[in-house]
Design a protein around this motif. Structure first.
Motif, PDB file in Angstrom:
ATOM      1  N   GLY A  71      48.827 110.041 -88.013  1.00  0.00           N
ATOM      2  CA  GLY A  71      50.106 109.833 -87.773  1.00  0.00           C
ATOM      3  C   GLY A  71      50.155 108.446 -87.063  1.00  0.00           C
ATOM      4  N   VAL A  72      49.423 108.064 -86.652  1.00  0.00           N
ATOM      5  CA  VAL A  72      49.436 106.612 -86.056  1.00  0.00           C
ATOM      6  C   VAL A  72      49.229 105.485 -87.069  1.00  0.00           C
ATOM      7  CG1 VAL A  72      48.152 104.932 -84.649  1.00  0.00           C
ATOM      8  CG2 VAL A  72      48.586 107.144 -83.595  1.00  0.00           C
ATOM      9  N   THR A  73      50.133 104.597 -87.112  1.00  0.00           N
ATOM     10  CA  THR A  73      50.119 103.710 -88.111  1.00  0.00           C
ATOM     11  C   THR A  73      49.926 102.212 -87.649  1.00  0.00           C
ATOM     12  OG1 THR A  73      52.672 103.138 -87.802  1.00  0.00           O
ATOM     13  CG2 THR A  73      52.079 105.028 -89.572  1.00  0.00           C
ATOM     14  N   ASP A  74      50.466 102.057 -86.336  1.00  0.00           N
ATOM     15  CA  ASP A  74      49.914 100.649 -85.799  1.00  0.00           C
ATOM     16  C   ASP A  74      49.512 100.750 -84.401  1.00  0.00           C
ATOM     17  OD1 ASP A  74      50.871  98.699 -87.711  1.00  0.00           O
ATOM     18  OD2 ASP A  74      52.908  99.732 -87.529  1.00  0.00           O
ATOM     19  N   ILE A  75      48.604  99.930 -83.891  1.00  0.00           N
ATOM     20  CA  ILE A  75      48.311  99.797 -82.712  1.00  0.00           C
ATOM     21  C   ILE A  75      48.419  98.515 -82.137  1.00  0.00           C
ATOM     22  CG2 ILE A  75      46.240 100.165 -81.005  1.00  0.00           C
ATOM     23  CD1 ILE A  75      45.238 102.133 -82.693  1.00  0.00           C
ATOM     24  N   ALA A  76      48.851  98.117 -80.928  1.00  0.00           N
ATOM     25  CA  ALA A  76      49.163  96.764 -80.345  1.00  0.00           C
ATOM     26  C   ALA A  76      48.620  96.617 -78.965  1.00  0.00           C
ATOM     27  CB  ALA A  76      50.563  96.286 -80.501  1.00  0.00           C
ATOM     28  N   ILE A  83      48.576  99.164 -73.976  1.00  0.00           N
ATOM     29  CA  ILE A  83      48.108  99.683 -75.235  1.00  0.00           C
ATOM     30  C   ILE A  83      49.434 100.432 -75.601  1.00  0.00           C
ATOM     31  CG2 ILE A  83      46.766 101.085 -76.802  1.00  0.00           C
ATOM     32  CD1 ILE A  83      44.357 100.823 -74.551  1.00  0.00           C
ATOM     33  N   TRP A  84      49.921  99.855 -77.067  1.00  0.00           N
ATOM     34  CA  TRP A  84      51.125 100.633 -77.606  1.00  0.00           C
ATOM     35  C   TRP A  84      50.668 101.339 -79.049  1.00  0.00           C
ATOM     36  CZ3 TRP A  84      56.266 100.194 -75.349  1.00  0.00           C
ATOM     37  CH2 TRP A  84      56.030  99.369 -74.282  1.00  0.00           C
ATOM     38  N   VAL A  85      51.262 102.393 -79.303  1.00  0.00           N
ATOM     39  CA  VAL A  85      50.870 102.712 -80.553  1.00  0.00           C
ATOM     40  C   VAL A  85      52.252 103.348 -81.558  1.00  0.00           C
ATOM     41  CG1 VAL A  85      48.646 103.872 -80.029  1.00  0.00           C
ATOM     42  CG2 VAL A  85      50.511 105.350 -79.747  1.00  0.00           C
ATOM     43  N   ASP A  86      52.141 103.278 -82.797  1.00  0.00           N
ATOM     44  CA  ASP A  86      53.412 103.762 -83.423  1.00  0.00           C
ATOM     45  C   ASP A  86      52.987 104.791 -84.402  1.00  0.00           C
ATOM     46  OD1 ASP A  86      55.651 104.272 -85.099  1.00  0.00           O
ATOM     47  OD2 ASP A  86      55.907 102.034 -85.670  1.00  0.00           O
ATOM     48  N   ARG A  87      53.876 106.078 -84.036  1.00  0.00           N
ATOM     49  CA  ARG A  87      53.495 107.332 -84.495  1.00  0.00           C
ATOM     50  C   ARG A  87      54.432 107.578 -85.574  1.00  0.00           C
ATOM     51  NH1 ARG A  87      51.928 108.151 -79.133  1.00  0.00           N
ATOM     52  NH2 ARG A  87      49.720 108.808 -78.801  1.00  0.00           N
ATOM     53  N   GLY A  88      55.084 106.702 -86.038  1.00  0.00           N
ATOM     54  CA  GLY A  88      56.377 106.883 -87.077  1.00  0.00           C
ATOM     55  C   GLY A  88      57.793 106.731 -86.333  1.00  0.00           C
ATOM     56  N   HIS A  89      57.595 106.658 -85.233  1.00  0.00           N
ATOM     57  CA  HIS A  89      59.021 106.545 -84.257  1.00  0.00           C
ATOM     58  C   HIS A  89      59.053 105.403 -83.422  1.00  0.00           C
ATOM     59  CE1 HIS A  89      58.827 110.856 -85.563  1.00  0.00           C
ATOM     60  NE2 HIS A  89      57.662 110.958 -85.009  1.00  0.00           N
ATOM     61  N   GLY A  90      58.429 104.196 -83.854  1.00  0.00           N
ATOM     62  CA  GLY A  90      58.608 103.011 -82.883  1.00  0.00           C
ATOM     63  C   GLY A  90      57.353 102.791 -81.742  1.00  0.00           C
ATOM     64  N   MET A  91      57.380 101.887 -81.289  1.00  0.00           N
ATOM     65  CA  MET A  91      55.963 101.598 -80.519  1.00  0.00           C
ATOM     66  C   MET A  91      56.174 102.322 -79.148  1.00  0.00           C
ATOM     67  SD  MET A  91      54.170  99.818 -82.399  1.00  0.00           S
ATOM     68  CE  MET A  91      52.855  98.857 -81.440  1.00  0.00           C
ATOM     69  N   GLU A  92      55.378 103.072 -78.819  1.00  0.00           N
ATOM     70  CA  GLU A  92      55.259 103.792 -77.367  1.00  0.00           C
ATOM     71  C   GLU A  92      53.958 103.304 -76.796  1.00  0.00           C
ATOM     72  OE1 GLU A  92      54.987 107.926 -78.251  1.00  0.00           O
ATOM     73  OE2 GLU A  92      56.247 107.787 -79.954  1.00  0.00           O
ATOM     74  N   TRP A  93      54.048 103.092 -75.459  1.00  0.00           N
ATOM     75  CA  TRP A  93      53.112 102.889 -74.512  1.00  0.00           C
ATOM     76  C   TRP A  93      52.308 104.032 -74.298  1.00  0.00           C
ATOM     77  CZ3 TRP A  93      53.148 102.504 -68.754  1.00  0.00           C
ATOM     78  CH2 TRP A  93      51.637 101.855 -68.165  1.00  0.00           C
ATOM     79  N   VAL A  94      50.840 104.144 -74.337  1.00  0.00           N
ATOM     80  CA  VAL A  94      50.288 105.333 -74.128  1.00  0.00           C
ATOM     81  C   VAL A  94      49.908 105.560 -72.893  1.00  0.00           C
ATOM     82  CG1 VAL A  94      49.406 105.253 -76.468  1.00  0.00           C
ATOM     83  CG2 VAL A  94      47.947 104.068 -74.935  1.00  0.00           C
ATOM     84  N   GLY A  95      50.306 104.561 -71.704  1.00  0.00           N
ATOM     85  CA  GLY A  95      50.003 105.058 -70.555  1.00  0.00           C
ATOM     86  C   GLY A  95      48.472 104.292 -70.051  1.00  0.00           C
TER      87      GLY A  95
END
Length: 123
Positions: A71-76, A83-95
């Motif tokens: 489900g991860v489409t992007d990593i920034a 580190i931020w990931v997009d799981r289809g709901h916008g970018m989220e900080w992974v902590g």
């Protein structure tokens, strides 16, 4: 290719020759380097070392867990290492943060794979 530890952590002449010949690392070469440490690490640690080394040399290193996540489409990675990931709901900080040296090493390796150069002369 037999890889023996070198003083100061330098690569063996055989490894340097592979680099000069333009032969990139592969899973077999990474496994052989890790296996050379079996006496010092034990079989379990060799397997962990092989996996970590393969991730750094052949994969995305510290970013691999998110790349493998369904489900991860992007990593920034921001300039501060977050580190931020997009799981289809916008970018989220992974902590978590990516160390500057890890980020640079990954960027240099990815640029090399793309046939480009990334260093002080070509930032």
């Amino acid at each position: 290719m037999s890889v023996q530890p070198r003083p100061g952590g330098s690569l063996t002449p055989a490894v340097w020759q592979r680099v000069r010949d333009g032969i990139g690392p592969d899973r077999a070469a990474v496994a052989e380097v890790a296996t050379q440490e079996r006496g010092a690490l034990g079989a379990h640690r060799v397997a962990e070392t092989r996996s970590a080394l393969a991730s750094r040399v052949l994969g995305a290193g510290p970013l691999d867990p998110w790349l493998a996540e369904p489900g991860v489409t992007d990593i920034a990675v921001n300039g501060d290492g977050r580190i931020w990931v997009d799981r289809g709901h916008g970018m989220e900080w992974v902590g978590e943060r990516l160390d500057a040296d890890d980020a640079r090493g990954l960027a240099v390796r990815l640029a090399g794979i793309a046939g480009r150069r990334l260093d002080e002369s070509k930032p």
